[in-house]
Scaffold this active site. Structure first.
Site, PDB file in Angstrom:
ATOM      1  N   HIS B 122     140.813 112.375  43.460  1.00 25.60           N
ATOM      2  CA  HIS B 122     140.515 111.027  43.957  1.00 25.60           C
ATOM      3  C   HIS B 122     141.812 110.468  44.549  1.00 25.60           C
ATOM      4  O   HIS B 122     142.898 110.822  44.093  1.00 25.60           O
ATOM      5  CB  HIS B 122     140.064 110.208  42.743  1.00 25.60           C
ATOM      6  CG  HIS B 122     139.555 108.835  43.052  1.00 25.60           C
ATOM      7  ND1 HIS B 122     140.388 107.774  43.304  1.00 25.60           N
ATOM      8  CD2 HIS B 122     138.289 108.334  43.103  1.00 25.60           C
ATOM      9  CE1 HIS B 122     139.659 106.683  43.502  1.00 25.60           C
ATOM     10  NE2 HIS B 122     138.387 106.996  43.393  1.00 25.60           N
ATOM     11  N   ASP B 199     143.363 112.837  35.032  1.00 27.12           N
ATOM     12  CA  ASP B 199     142.530 111.724  35.472  1.00 27.12           C
ATOM     13  C   ASP B 199     141.165 111.919  34.813  1.00 27.12           C
ATOM     14  O   ASP B 199     140.378 112.760  35.236  1.00 27.12           O
ATOM     15  CB  ASP B 199     142.437 111.750  37.003  1.00 27.12           C
ATOM     16  CG  ASP B 199     141.359 110.811  37.546  1.00 27.12           C
ATOM     17  OD1 ASP B 199     140.673 110.138  36.746  1.00 27.12           O
ATOM     18  OD2 ASP B 199     141.188 110.767  38.781  1.00 27.12           O
ATOM     19  N   GLN B 202     136.100 110.437  35.321  1.00 30.93           N
ATOM     20  CA  GLN B 202     134.734 110.950  35.432  1.00 30.93           C
ATOM     21  C   GLN B 202     134.325 111.826  34.247  1.00 30.93           C
ATOM     22  O   GLN B 202     133.200 112.317  34.207  1.00 30.93           O
ATOM     23  CB  GLN B 202     134.564 111.755  36.728  1.00 30.93           C
ATOM     24  CG  GLN B 202     134.751 110.942  38.002  1.00 30.93           C
ATOM     25  CD  GLN B 202     133.631 109.939  38.238  1.00 30.93           C
ATOM     26  OE1 GLN B 202     132.556 110.011  37.619  1.00 30.93           O
ATOM     27  NE2 GLN B 202     133.861 108.999  39.131  1.00 30.93           N
ATOM     28  N   LYS B 225     133.187 102.689  34.074  1.00 33.95           N
ATOM     29  CA  LYS B 225     132.338 103.858  34.325  1.00 33.95           C
ATOM     30  C   LYS B 225     131.660 104.346  33.047  1.00 33.95           C
ATOM     31  O   LYS B 225     130.881 105.289  33.072  1.00 33.95           O
ATOM     32  CB  LYS B 225     133.168 104.992  34.938  1.00 33.95           C
ATOM     33  CG  LYS B 225     133.677 104.680  36.347  1.00 33.95           C
ATOM     34  CD  LYS B 225     134.298 105.912  36.968  1.00 33.95           C
ATOM     35  CE  LYS B 225     135.226 105.602  38.126  1.00 33.95           C
ATOM     36  NZ  LYS B 225     134.542 105.137  39.334  1.00 33.95           N
ATOM     37  N   CYS B 362     136.393 108.186  48.209  1.00 31.92           N
ATOM     38  CA  CYS B 362     137.821 108.097  47.875  1.00 31.92           C
ATOM     39  C   CYS B 362     138.434 109.474  47.706  1.00 31.92           C
ATOM     40  O   CYS B 362     139.285 109.694  46.840  1.00 31.92           O
ATOM     41  CB  CYS B 362     138.059 107.260  46.626  1.00 31.92           C
ATOM     42  SG  CYS B 362     137.524 105.571  46.801  1.00 31.92           S
TER      43      CYS B 362
END
Lengths: 148, 407
Positions: B122, B199, B202, B225, B362
Protein backbone atom coordinates in the site's frame (compact mmCIF):
# COMPACT_ATOMS: atom_id res chain seq x y z
CA UNK A 1 -33.90 -5.92 -16.16
CA UNK A 2 -34.30 -2.16 -16.27
CA UNK A 3 -31.45 0.13 -17.15
CA UNK A 4 -33.40 3.38 -16.62
CA UNK A 5 -31.06 5.05 -14.15
CA UNK A 6 -28.03 3.97 -16.07
CA UNK A 7 -29.43 5.16 -19.38
CA UNK A 8 -29.56 8.67 -17.94
CA UNK A 9 -25.87 8.55 -17.22
CA UNK A 10 -24.62 6.52 -20.12
CA UNK A 11 -26.42 8.29 -22.96
CA UNK A 12 -25.86 6.80 -26.38
CA UNK A 13 -23.84 9.76 -27.58
CA UNK A 14 -21.46 9.29 -24.62
CA UNK A 15 -21.00 5.65 -25.41
CA UNK A 16 -20.36 6.58 -29.03
CA UNK A 17 -17.55 8.96 -28.00
CA UNK A 18 -16.16 6.26 -25.68
CA UNK A 19 -16.23 3.65 -28.39
CA UNK A 20 -15.07 5.94 -31.20
CA UNK A 21 -13.06 8.68 -29.52
CA UNK A 22 -12.49 11.79 -31.63
CA UNK A 23 -9.05 13.38 -31.61
CA UNK A 24 -7.40 10.44 -29.94
CA UNK A 25 -3.68 10.44 -30.57
CA UNK A 26 -0.66 12.68 -30.38
CA UNK A 27 0.17 15.89 -32.23
CA UNK A 28 3.43 15.92 -34.13
CA UNK A 29 4.11 19.37 -32.83
CA UNK A 30 1.88 20.86 -30.20
CA UNK A 31 2.34 23.97 -28.13
CA UNK A 32 1.04 22.51 -24.93
CA UNK A 33 1.31 19.05 -23.50
CA UNK A 34 -0.48 18.51 -20.20
CA UNK A 35 -0.59 15.37 -18.09
CA UNK A 36 -3.45 15.15 -15.68
CA UNK A 37 -4.23 12.36 -13.23
CA UNK A 38 -7.17 11.69 -11.06
CA UNK A 39 -5.23 10.47 -8.04
CA UNK A 40 -8.23 8.97 -6.33
CA UNK A 41 -9.04 6.54 -9.11
CA UNK A 42 -6.05 6.23 -11.41
CA UNK A 43 -7.49 7.90 -14.51
CA UNK A 44 -4.76 9.60 -16.47
CA UNK A 45 -4.89 11.65 -19.65
CA UNK A 46 -2.43 13.57 -21.71
CA UNK A 47 -3.86 16.51 -23.60
CA UNK A 48 -2.07 18.28 -26.40
CA UNK A 49 -3.12 21.64 -27.76
CA UNK A 50 -1.84 23.77 -30.60
CA UNK A 51 -2.57 27.48 -30.40
CA UNK A 52 -2.23 29.78 -33.42
CA UNK A 53 -2.66 33.49 -32.80
CA UNK A 54 -4.68 32.96 -29.68
CA UNK A 55 -6.90 30.34 -31.28
CA UNK A 56 -6.89 26.62 -30.52
CA UNK A 57 -6.17 25.03 -33.88
CA UNK A 58 -5.53 21.45 -32.79
CA UNK A 59 -6.46 19.35 -29.78
CA UNK A 60 -5.64 15.70 -29.18
CA UNK A 61 -5.55 13.38 -26.21
CA UNK A 62 -4.37 9.97 -25.13
CA UNK A 63 -5.21 8.32 -21.87
CA UNK A 64 -6.54 5.62 -19.64
CA UNK A 65 -9.87 5.91 -17.96
CA UNK A 66 -13.51 5.09 -17.68
CA UNK A 67 -16.17 5.77 -20.29
CA UNK A 68 -17.10 9.12 -18.76
CA UNK A 69 -13.57 10.54 -18.63
CA UNK A 70 -12.63 9.37 -22.12
CA UNK A 71 -15.93 10.41 -23.73
CA UNK A 72 -15.63 13.79 -22.06
CA UNK A 73 -12.08 14.24 -23.38
CA UNK A 74 -13.27 13.32 -26.84
CA UNK A 75 -16.10 15.86 -26.67
CA UNK A 76 -13.92 18.52 -25.15
CA UNK A 77 -11.26 18.34 -27.85
CA UNK A 78 -13.97 18.54 -30.48
CA UNK A 79 -15.62 21.58 -28.92
CA UNK A 80 -12.63 23.75 -28.17
CA UNK A 81 -11.05 23.45 -31.58
CA UNK A 82 -11.42 26.79 -33.31
CA UNK A 83 -12.13 28.71 -30.10
CA UNK A 84 -10.08 31.57 -28.72
CA UNK A 85 -8.27 30.60 -25.52
CA UNK A 86 -10.50 32.77 -23.32
CA UNK A 87 -13.58 31.38 -25.02
CA UNK A 88 -12.40 27.86 -24.26
CA UNK A 89 -11.86 28.80 -20.64
CA UNK A 90 -15.37 30.27 -20.45
CA UNK A 91 -16.73 27.07 -21.91
CA UNK A 92 -14.84 25.14 -19.24
CA UNK A 93 -16.57 27.24 -16.58
CA UNK A 94 -19.94 26.50 -18.17
CA UNK A 95 -19.11 22.80 -18.15
CA UNK A 96 -18.08 22.96 -14.52
CA UNK A 97 -21.41 24.65 -13.66
CA UNK A 98 -23.25 21.92 -15.55
CA UNK A 99 -21.39 19.22 -13.60
CA UNK A 100 -22.25 20.82 -10.29
CA UNK A 101 -25.90 20.83 -11.24
CA UNK A 102 -26.01 24.65 -11.34
CA UNK A 103 -27.85 26.68 -13.94
CA UNK A 104 -25.44 27.08 -16.80
CA UNK A 105 -25.19 29.39 -19.78
CA UNK A 106 -26.33 27.47 -22.85
CA UNK A 107 -26.53 30.57 -25.05
CA UNK A 108 -22.93 31.59 -25.73
CA UNK A 109 -21.83 28.29 -27.24
CA UNK A 110 -23.49 25.47 -29.03
CA UNK A 111 -22.63 22.79 -26.47
CA UNK A 112 -23.63 19.99 -28.82
CA UNK A 113 -22.76 16.51 -27.56
CA UNK A 114 -21.47 17.93 -24.30
CA UNK A 115 -25.00 18.37 -23.02
CA UNK A 116 -25.32 14.61 -22.97
CA UNK A 117 -22.98 14.66 -19.97
CA UNK A 118 -25.52 16.57 -17.89
CA UNK A 119 -26.63 13.34 -16.24
CA UNK A 120 -23.20 12.99 -14.60
CA UNK A 121 -24.17 15.74 -12.14
CA UNK A 122 -26.50 13.22 -10.50
CA UNK A 123 -23.59 10.84 -9.89
CA UNK A 124 -21.31 12.89 -7.60
CA UNK A 125 -18.62 10.20 -7.54
CA UNK A 126 -18.21 10.53 -11.31
CA UNK A 127 -18.00 14.32 -11.73
CA UNK A 128 -14.21 14.28 -11.49
CA UNK A 129 -14.08 11.78 -14.34
CA UNK A 130 -15.99 14.18 -16.59
CA UNK A 131 -13.99 17.27 -15.66
CA UNK A 132 -10.52 15.68 -15.96
CA UNK A 133 -9.78 16.79 -19.53
CA UNK A 134 -11.21 20.25 -18.94
CA UNK A 135 -9.02 20.66 -15.87
CA UNK A 136 -6.07 19.59 -18.01
CA UNK A 137 -6.82 22.35 -20.51
CA UNK A 138 -7.16 24.94 -17.74
CA UNK A 139 -3.88 23.80 -16.21
CA UNK A 140 -2.14 24.08 -19.59
CA UNK A 141 -3.25 27.65 -20.20
CA UNK A 142 -2.45 28.63 -16.64
CA UNK A 143 1.08 27.28 -16.91
CA UNK A 144 1.53 28.98 -20.27
CA UNK A 145 0.35 32.23 -18.72
CA UNK A 146 2.79 31.90 -15.85
CA UNK A 147 5.68 31.32 -18.23
CA UNK A 148 4.79 34.33 -20.42
CA UNK B 1 -21.54 -21.02 16.74
CA UNK B 2 -21.02 -18.64 13.86
CA UNK B 3 -24.39 -17.39 12.64
CA UNK B 4 -24.11 -14.68 10.03
CA UNK B 5 -27.73 -13.59 10.41
CA UNK B 6 -27.21 -12.98 14.14
CA UNK B 7 -24.06 -11.05 13.36
CA UNK B 8 -25.84 -8.89 10.76
CA UNK B 9 -28.43 -7.90 13.35
CA UNK B 10 -25.69 -6.16 15.28
CA UNK B 11 -24.75 -3.85 12.39
CA UNK B 12 -27.42 -1.14 12.11
CA UNK B 13 -26.00 0.34 8.89
CA UNK B 14 -26.53 -2.86 6.92
CA UNK B 15 -30.30 -2.66 7.22
CA UNK B 16 -30.95 0.11 4.74
CA UNK B 17 -31.70 0.58 1.09
CA UNK B 18 -29.26 2.29 -1.25
CA UNK B 19 -30.66 3.48 -4.57
CA UNK B 20 -33.83 1.60 -3.79
CA UNK B 21 -32.06 -1.73 -3.23
CA UNK B 22 -30.96 -3.47 -0.03
CA UNK B 23 -27.36 -2.46 0.70
CA UNK B 24 -24.74 -5.05 -0.19
CA UNK B 25 -21.55 -3.75 1.38
CA UNK B 26 -18.47 -5.28 -0.26
CA UNK B 27 -15.90 -2.64 0.62
CA UNK B 28 -14.74 -3.71 4.06
CA UNK B 29 -11.08 -3.70 3.00
CA UNK B 30 -11.48 0.08 2.69
CA UNK B 31 -13.32 0.38 5.97
CA UNK B 32 -15.48 -2.03 7.91
CA UNK B 33 -18.92 -1.34 9.33
CA UNK B 34 -19.40 -0.98 13.09
CA UNK B 35 -21.49 -3.20 15.37
CA UNK B 36 -23.88 -1.63 17.84
CA UNK B 37 -21.70 -2.47 20.83
CA UNK B 38 -18.83 -0.39 19.41
CA UNK B 39 -21.12 2.54 18.62
CA UNK B 40 -22.64 2.24 22.11
CA UNK B 41 -19.24 2.07 23.81
CA UNK B 42 -18.13 5.31 22.17
CA UNK B 43 -21.44 6.97 22.99
CA UNK B 44 -21.28 5.77 26.59
CA UNK B 45 -17.76 7.12 26.91
CA UNK B 46 -18.90 10.61 25.87
CA UNK B 47 -22.11 10.48 27.89
CA UNK B 48 -20.71 9.09 31.11
CA UNK B 49 -16.94 9.32 31.56
CA UNK B 50 -15.47 11.81 29.07
CA UNK B 51 -12.46 13.46 30.69
CA UNK B 52 -8.78 13.89 29.95
CA UNK B 53 -6.45 11.07 30.90
CA UNK B 54 -3.32 10.80 33.03
CA UNK B 55 -3.72 14.13 34.78
CA UNK B 56 -6.97 14.73 36.63
CA UNK B 57 -7.24 14.04 40.32
CA UNK B 58 -10.98 13.94 39.84
CA UNK B 59 -13.07 10.81 39.50
CA UNK B 60 -14.01 11.14 35.82
CA UNK B 61 -10.33 11.53 34.97
CA UNK B 62 -9.65 8.23 36.69
CA UNK B 63 -12.51 6.51 34.85
CA UNK B 64 -11.32 7.85 31.50
CA UNK B 65 -7.73 6.77 32.22
CA UNK B 66 -8.92 3.32 33.24
CA UNK B 67 -10.96 3.00 30.04
CA UNK B 68 -8.08 4.19 27.87
CA UNK B 69 -5.47 1.98 29.49
CA UNK B 70 -7.95 -0.87 29.65
CA UNK B 71 -8.24 -0.69 25.87
CA UNK B 72 -4.47 -0.87 25.61
CA UNK B 73 -4.48 -4.10 27.61
CA UNK B 74 -7.16 -5.52 25.30
CA UNK B 75 -4.97 -4.72 22.30
CA UNK B 76 -1.94 -6.28 23.99
CA UNK B 77 -3.81 -9.51 24.55
CA UNK B 78 -5.39 -9.46 21.07
CA UNK B 79 -2.04 -9.31 19.27
CA UNK B 80 -0.15 -11.29 21.92
CA UNK B 81 2.37 -8.58 22.81
CA UNK B 82 4.30 -9.22 26.01
CA UNK B 83 3.67 -5.83 27.60
CA UNK B 84 1.40 -2.79 27.23
CA UNK B 85 4.62 -0.77 27.01
CA UNK B 86 4.85 -2.15 23.48
CA UNK B 87 1.39 -0.95 22.41
CA UNK B 88 1.27 2.63 21.15
CA UNK B 89 -1.97 4.24 20.07
CA UNK B 90 -1.60 6.16 16.79
CA UNK B 91 -3.93 7.78 14.31
CA UNK B 92 -3.85 4.64 12.16
CA UNK B 93 -1.59 2.34 10.17
CA UNK B 94 -0.24 5.20 8.07
CA UNK B 95 0.89 7.16 11.12
CA UNK B 96 2.32 4.03 12.72
CA UNK B 97 4.45 3.24 9.66
CA UNK B 98 5.54 6.86 9.40
CA UNK B 99 6.61 6.72 13.03
CA UNK B 100 8.84 3.72 12.36
CA UNK B 101 10.30 5.27 9.20
CA UNK B 102 10.88 8.68 10.78
CA UNK B 103 12.00 7.70 14.22
CA UNK B 104 13.68 4.31 13.81
CA UNK B 105 14.60 4.79 10.14
CA UNK B 106 16.30 8.15 10.39
CA UNK B 107 18.30 7.09 13.42
CA UNK B 108 19.45 3.77 12.02
CA UNK B 109 19.98 4.30 8.29
CA UNK B 110 22.95 5.74 6.47
CA UNK B 111 24.50 5.62 3.03
CA UNK B 112 25.07 2.05 1.89
CA UNK B 113 22.19 0.69 3.97
CA UNK B 114 19.11 -0.83 2.40
CA UNK B 115 15.40 -0.84 3.07
CA UNK B 116 13.58 -3.78 1.48
CA UNK B 117 9.87 -3.74 0.60
CA UNK B 118 7.66 -5.32 -2.10
CA UNK B 119 5.77 -3.95 -5.12
CA UNK B 120 2.45 -5.07 -3.62
CA UNK B 121 2.65 -2.60 -0.72
CA UNK B 122 0.00 0.00 0.00
CA UNK B 123 1.26 3.55 -0.59
CA UNK B 124 1.56 3.97 3.17
CA UNK B 125 4.26 1.29 3.27
CA UNK B 126 6.11 2.74 0.28
CA UNK B 127 6.24 6.51 0.57
CA UNK B 128 7.56 6.75 4.16
CA UNK B 129 10.49 4.57 3.05
CA UNK B 130 11.04 6.58 -0.15
CA UNK B 131 11.28 9.69 2.01
CA UNK B 132 13.57 8.20 4.63
CA UNK B 133 16.03 6.78 2.10
CA UNK B 134 16.16 10.18 0.37
CA UNK B 135 16.96 11.82 3.70
CA UNK B 136 19.59 9.29 4.79
CA UNK B 137 21.23 8.22 1.53
CA UNK B 138 20.11 4.62 2.00
CA UNK B 139 18.71 2.56 -0.90
CA UNK B 140 15.17 1.22 -1.40
CA UNK B 141 14.96 -2.32 -2.82
CA UNK B 142 12.01 -4.45 -3.88
CA UNK B 143 11.46 -8.18 -3.47
CA UNK B 144 10.05 -9.24 -6.88
CA UNK B 145 6.61 -10.87 -7.05
CA UNK B 146 5.78 -14.28 -8.47
CA UNK B 147 3.34 -14.45 -11.40
CA UNK B 148 0.44 -15.27 -9.09
CA UNK B 149 1.15 -12.31 -6.81
CA UNK B 150 2.95 -14.19 -4.04
CA UNK B 151 6.43 -13.75 -2.60
CA UNK B 152 8.95 -16.58 -2.81
CA UNK B 153 11.31 -16.97 0.13
CA UNK B 154 14.12 -17.57 -2.34
CA UNK B 155 13.57 -14.05 -3.69
CA UNK B 156 13.56 -12.72 -0.15
CA UNK B 157 16.89 -14.46 0.48
CA UNK B 158 18.29 -12.96 -2.73
CA UNK B 159 17.10 -9.42 -2.00
CA UNK B 160 17.86 -9.08 1.70
CA UNK B 161 21.61 -8.67 2.30
CA UNK B 162 23.92 -7.82 5.18
CA UNK B 163 23.42 -4.17 4.23
CA UNK B 164 19.67 -4.42 4.77
CA UNK B 165 18.61 -2.65 7.95
CA UNK B 166 14.83 -2.70 7.55
CA UNK B 167 12.44 -5.13 5.82
CA UNK B 168 8.84 -3.89 5.64
CA UNK B 169 6.10 -6.06 4.17
CA UNK B 170 2.31 -6.13 4.31
CA UNK B 171 0.82 -9.16 6.06
CA UNK B 172 -2.16 -9.43 3.69
CA UNK B 173 -2.46 -7.62 0.35
CA UNK B 174 -5.42 -5.24 0.10
CA UNK B 175 -5.56 -5.94 -3.63
CA UNK B 176 -4.45 -9.51 -4.28
CA UNK B 177 -5.53 -11.01 -0.98
CA UNK B 178 -2.10 -12.66 -0.76
CA UNK B 179 -1.22 -13.82 2.74
CA UNK B 180 2.51 -13.24 3.06
CA UNK B 181 4.81 -15.60 5.03
CA UNK B 182 5.78 -12.96 7.59
CA UNK B 183 7.34 -15.33 10.08
CA UNK B 184 9.70 -16.76 7.48
CA UNK B 185 10.53 -13.33 6.03
CA UNK B 186 11.24 -12.03 9.55
CA UNK B 187 13.64 -14.92 10.12
CA UNK B 188 15.56 -14.00 6.97
CA UNK B 189 15.59 -10.32 7.96
CA UNK B 190 16.93 -11.16 11.40
CA UNK B 191 19.59 -13.48 10.03
CA UNK B 192 20.88 -10.49 8.07
CA UNK B 193 20.69 -8.14 11.04
CA UNK B 194 17.63 -6.23 9.80
CA UNK B 195 14.42 -5.40 11.66
CA UNK B 196 11.06 -6.66 10.41
CA UNK B 197 8.21 -4.17 10.02
CA UNK B 198 4.72 -5.48 9.23
CA UNK B 199 1.77 -3.57 7.79
CA UNK B 200 -1.04 -5.50 9.45
CA UNK B 201 -3.91 -3.29 8.28
CA UNK B 202 -5.49 -6.09 6.23
CA UNK B 203 -4.64 -9.05 8.46
CA UNK B 204 -5.54 -7.90 11.98
CA UNK B 205 -9.28 -7.60 11.23
CA UNK B 206 -9.46 -11.05 9.71
CA UNK B 207 -7.16 -13.52 11.45
CA UNK B 208 -5.42 -14.28 14.73
CA UNK B 209 -2.35 -12.10 15.19
CA UNK B 210 0.53 -13.20 17.35
CA UNK B 211 3.39 -10.70 17.16
CA UNK B 212 5.44 -12.89 19.44
CA UNK B 213 5.14 -15.90 17.15
CA UNK B 214 5.68 -13.81 13.98
CA UNK B 215 8.75 -12.40 15.72
CA UNK B 216 8.32 -9.04 14.00
CA UNK B 217 9.96 -5.94 15.41
CA UNK B 218 7.11 -3.58 14.50
CA UNK B 219 3.49 -4.27 13.59
CA UNK B 220 0.94 -1.62 12.52
CA UNK B 221 -2.84 -1.72 12.13
CA UNK B 222 -5.98 0.45 12.08
CA UNK B 223 -9.13 0.13 14.17
CA UNK B 224 -11.57 1.20 11.47
CA UNK B 225 -10.95 -1.89 9.35
CA UNK B 226 -11.75 -4.18 12.30
CA UNK B 227 -15.18 -2.90 13.38
CA UNK B 228 -13.67 -0.03 15.38
CA UNK B 229 -13.82 3.74 14.94
CA UNK B 230 -11.83 5.78 12.43
CA UNK B 231 -8.91 7.87 13.63
CA UNK B 232 -7.16 5.30 15.79
CA UNK B 233 -4.65 2.56 15.16
CA UNK B 234 -1.78 0.83 16.84
CA UNK B 235 1.95 0.58 16.52
CA UNK B 236 3.37 -2.46 18.24
CA UNK B 237 7.13 -2.38 18.71
CA UNK B 238 9.57 -4.56 20.60
CA UNK B 239 10.43 -2.81 23.82
CA UNK B 240 14.16 -2.50 23.25
CA UNK B 241 13.58 -0.73 19.92
CA UNK B 242 10.98 1.63 21.32
CA UNK B 243 13.17 2.48 24.29
CA UNK B 244 15.96 3.60 21.99
CA UNK B 245 13.71 5.60 19.66
CA UNK B 246 13.07 9.32 19.83
CA UNK B 247 9.45 10.43 20.15
CA UNK B 248 7.62 11.22 16.93
CA UNK B 249 5.63 14.18 18.25
CA UNK B 250 6.47 16.52 21.07
CA UNK B 251 4.13 18.35 23.41
CA UNK B 252 1.69 17.63 26.17
CA UNK B 253 1.12 14.18 27.69
CA UNK B 254 4.45 12.75 26.54
CA UNK B 255 6.82 14.63 28.86
CA UNK B 256 8.47 13.76 32.11
CA UNK B 257 10.06 17.11 32.93
CA UNK B 258 10.15 20.31 30.87
CA UNK B 259 12.83 22.95 31.36
CA UNK B 260 13.47 26.13 29.44
CA UNK B 261 15.98 24.54 27.09
CA UNK B 262 15.58 20.82 27.51
CA UNK B 263 12.98 18.22 28.38
CA UNK B 264 12.74 14.56 29.20
CA UNK B 265 10.16 12.01 28.13
CA UNK B 266 7.67 9.81 29.85
CA UNK B 267 8.18 6.06 29.88
CA UNK B 268 6.81 3.74 27.23
CA UNK B 269 4.31 3.78 25.69
CA UNK B 270 3.34 7.36 26.56
CA UNK B 271 6.45 9.01 25.18
CA UNK B 272 5.02 8.28 21.73
CA UNK B 273 1.58 9.69 22.50
CA UNK B 274 2.01 13.45 22.43
CA UNK B 275 -1.13 15.54 22.89
CA UNK B 276 -4.48 14.50 24.29
CA UNK B 277 -4.78 10.94 23.08
CA UNK B 278 -7.57 9.38 21.03
CA UNK B 279 -9.48 8.32 24.12
CA UNK B 280 -12.90 7.64 22.63
CA UNK B 281 -11.23 5.88 19.72
CA UNK B 282 -9.32 3.60 22.06
CA UNK B 283 -12.52 2.78 23.94
CA UNK B 284 -14.18 1.96 20.61
CA UNK B 285 -11.24 -0.20 19.55
CA UNK B 286 -11.43 -2.05 22.86
CA UNK B 287 -15.12 -2.74 22.25
CA UNK B 288 -14.36 -3.92 18.71
CA UNK B 289 -11.78 -6.36 20.06
CA UNK B 290 -14.33 -7.72 22.55
CA UNK B 291 -16.79 -8.16 19.71
CA UNK B 292 -14.30 -9.92 17.43
CA UNK B 293 -13.19 -12.18 20.26
CA UNK B 294 -16.81 -13.16 20.95
CA UNK B 295 -17.27 -14.17 17.31
CA UNK B 296 -13.83 -15.81 17.15
CA UNK B 297 -11.06 -14.85 14.74
CA UNK B 298 -10.80 -18.35 13.31
CA UNK B 299 -14.52 -18.33 12.51
CA UNK B 300 -14.18 -14.95 10.83
CA UNK B 301 -11.26 -16.07 8.70
CA UNK B 302 -13.00 -19.26 7.62
CA UNK B 303 -16.24 -17.43 6.78
CA UNK B 304 -14.46 -14.84 4.61
CA UNK B 305 -12.36 -17.37 2.78
CA UNK B 306 -15.48 -19.35 2.07
CA UNK B 307 -17.19 -16.26 0.62
CA UNK B 308 -14.13 -15.35 -1.45
CA UNK B 309 -13.93 -18.85 -2.91
CA UNK B 310 -17.67 -18.87 -3.50
CA UNK B 311 -17.36 -15.55 -5.36
CA UNK B 312 -14.31 -16.59 -7.38
CA UNK B 313 -16.05 -19.77 -8.51
CA UNK B 314 -19.05 -17.88 -9.88
CA UNK B 315 -17.03 -15.00 -11.29
CA UNK B 316 -14.71 -17.29 -13.24
CA UNK B 317 -17.74 -18.61 -15.07
CA UNK B 318 -18.48 -15.14 -16.48
CA UNK B 319 -16.79 -14.60 -19.82
CA UNK B 320 -14.24 -11.79 -19.88
CA UNK B 321 -13.77 -11.55 -16.12
CA UNK B 322 -10.14 -11.63 -15.04
CA UNK B 323 -9.37 -12.24 -11.37
CA UNK B 324 -6.03 -11.18 -9.87
CA UNK B 325 -4.12 -12.80 -7.04
CA UNK B 326 -3.27 -16.28 -5.80
CA UNK B 327 -5.68 -19.16 -5.31
CA UNK B 328 -5.26 -19.10 -1.57
CA UNK B 329 -6.48 -15.68 -0.60
CA UNK B 330 -7.95 -13.61 2.20
CA UNK B 331 -11.48 -12.26 1.75
CA UNK B 332 -10.56 -9.97 -1.13
CA UNK B 333 -11.36 -10.49 -4.81
CA UNK B 334 -9.87 -7.98 -7.25
CA UNK B 335 -10.85 -8.26 -10.88
CA UNK B 336 -11.57 -6.63 -14.20
CA UNK B 337 -14.31 -7.26 -16.68
CA UNK B 338 -13.46 -6.93 -20.37
CA UNK B 339 -14.95 -3.83 -22.02
CA UNK B 340 -16.22 -2.39 -18.74
CA UNK B 341 -13.92 0.03 -16.97
CA UNK B 342 -13.91 -0.55 -13.19
CA UNK B 343 -15.46 2.89 -12.50
CA UNK B 344 -18.29 2.18 -14.84
CA UNK B 345 -18.71 -1.22 -13.27
CA UNK B 346 -18.78 0.31 -9.77
CA UNK B 347 -21.43 2.80 -10.89
CA UNK B 348 -23.61 0.06 -12.36
CA UNK B 349 -23.24 -2.00 -9.16
CA UNK B 350 -24.03 1.08 -7.06
CA UNK B 351 -27.37 1.48 -8.82
CA UNK B 352 -28.07 -2.06 -7.55
CA UNK B 353 -27.14 -1.08 -3.98
CA UNK B 354 -23.80 -2.89 -4.16
CA UNK B 355 -20.73 -1.07 -2.82
CA UNK B 356 -17.38 -2.12 -4.32
CA UNK B 357 -14.11 -0.28 -4.69
CA UNK B 358 -12.79 0.79 -8.08
CA UNK B 359 -9.45 2.39 -8.82
CA UNK B 360 -5.84 1.78 -7.89
CA UNK B 361 -6.52 0.88 -4.22
CA UNK B 362 -3.59 3.03 -3.03
CA UNK B 363 -1.25 0.59 -4.75
CA UNK B 364 -0.10 2.27 -7.95
CA UNK B 365 3.15 0.27 -8.22
CA UNK B 366 1.10 -2.93 -7.97
CA UNK B 367 -1.30 -1.72 -10.70
CA UNK B 368 1.76 -1.17 -12.89
CA UNK B 369 2.95 -4.68 -12.09
CA UNK B 370 -0.49 -6.04 -13.04
CA UNK B 371 -0.31 -3.89 -16.20
CA UNK B 372 -3.67 -2.28 -15.56
CA UNK B 373 -4.59 1.30 -14.73
CA UNK B 374 -7.37 0.33 -12.37
CA UNK B 375 -9.27 -2.65 -11.03
CA UNK B 376 -12.50 -3.37 -9.19
CA UNK B 377 -12.49 -5.06 -5.80
CA UNK B 378 -15.06 -6.87 -3.73
CA UNK B 379 -13.97 -7.45 -0.13
CA UNK B 380 -15.78 -9.50 2.48
CA UNK B 381 -16.15 -9.42 6.21
CA UNK B 382 -17.93 -11.38 8.89
CA UNK B 383 -21.32 -9.81 8.10
CA UNK B 384 -21.40 -10.72 4.40
CA UNK B 385 -23.48 -13.62 3.15
CA UNK B 386 -23.64 -15.96 0.18
CA UNK B 387 -26.70 -13.95 -0.90
CA UNK B 388 -24.48 -10.84 -1.02
CA UNK B 389 -22.17 -12.70 -3.38
CA UNK B 390 -25.11 -13.84 -5.52
CA UNK B 391 -26.44 -10.28 -5.78
CA UNK B 392 -22.97 -9.05 -6.67
CA UNK B 393 -22.51 -11.68 -9.38
CA UNK B 394 -25.92 -10.81 -10.83
CA UNK B 395 -24.84 -7.14 -10.81
CA UNK B 396 -21.66 -8.05 -12.65
CA UNK B 397 -23.69 -9.80 -15.28
CA UNK B 398 -25.98 -6.81 -15.56
CA UNK B 399 -23.02 -4.49 -16.10
CA UNK B 400 -21.71 -6.77 -18.80
CA UNK B 401 -25.12 -6.90 -20.43
CA UNK B 402 -25.51 -3.10 -20.26
CA UNK B 403 -22.13 -2.34 -21.75
CA UNK B 404 -22.42 -5.19 -24.22
CA UNK B 405 -25.72 -3.68 -25.29
CA UNK B 406 -24.33 -0.19 -25.89
CA UNK B 407 -21.32 -1.50 -27.76
Amino acid sequence: MSFNNLDQLYRQVIMDHYKNPRNKGELEEGDLKINMNNPTCGDAIQLQLKVDEGKISEAKFIGEGCSISLASASMMTESVKGLEVDEALRMSKIFSDMMQGKDYDDEEFDLGDIEALQGVSKFPARIKCATLSWKAMEKGFKEQNNEA
Amino acid sequence: MFNVQDIRKQFPILHQEVNGKPLVYLDSAATSQKPKQVIDAVERYYKEINSNVHRGVHTLGTHATDAYEGAREKVREFIHASSTEEVIFTRGTTTALNMVASSYGRANLQEGDEVVITPMEHHSNIIPWQQVVKATGATLKYIPLQKDGTISLEDVENTVTENTKIVSVMHVSNVLGTINPIKEIAAIAHRNGAVMVVDGAQSTPHMKIDVDDLDCDFFAFSAHKMCGPTGIGVLYGKKHHLENMEPFEFGGEMIDFVGLYDSTWKDLPWKFEGGTPIIAGAVGLGAAIDFLNEVGMDNIKAHEQHLANYAVKQMSEIEGVEIYGPEERAGVVTFNSADVHPHDLATVLDTEGIAVRAGHHCAQPLMKWLEVSATARASFYLYNTEEDVDTFVAGLQKAKEFFGHVF
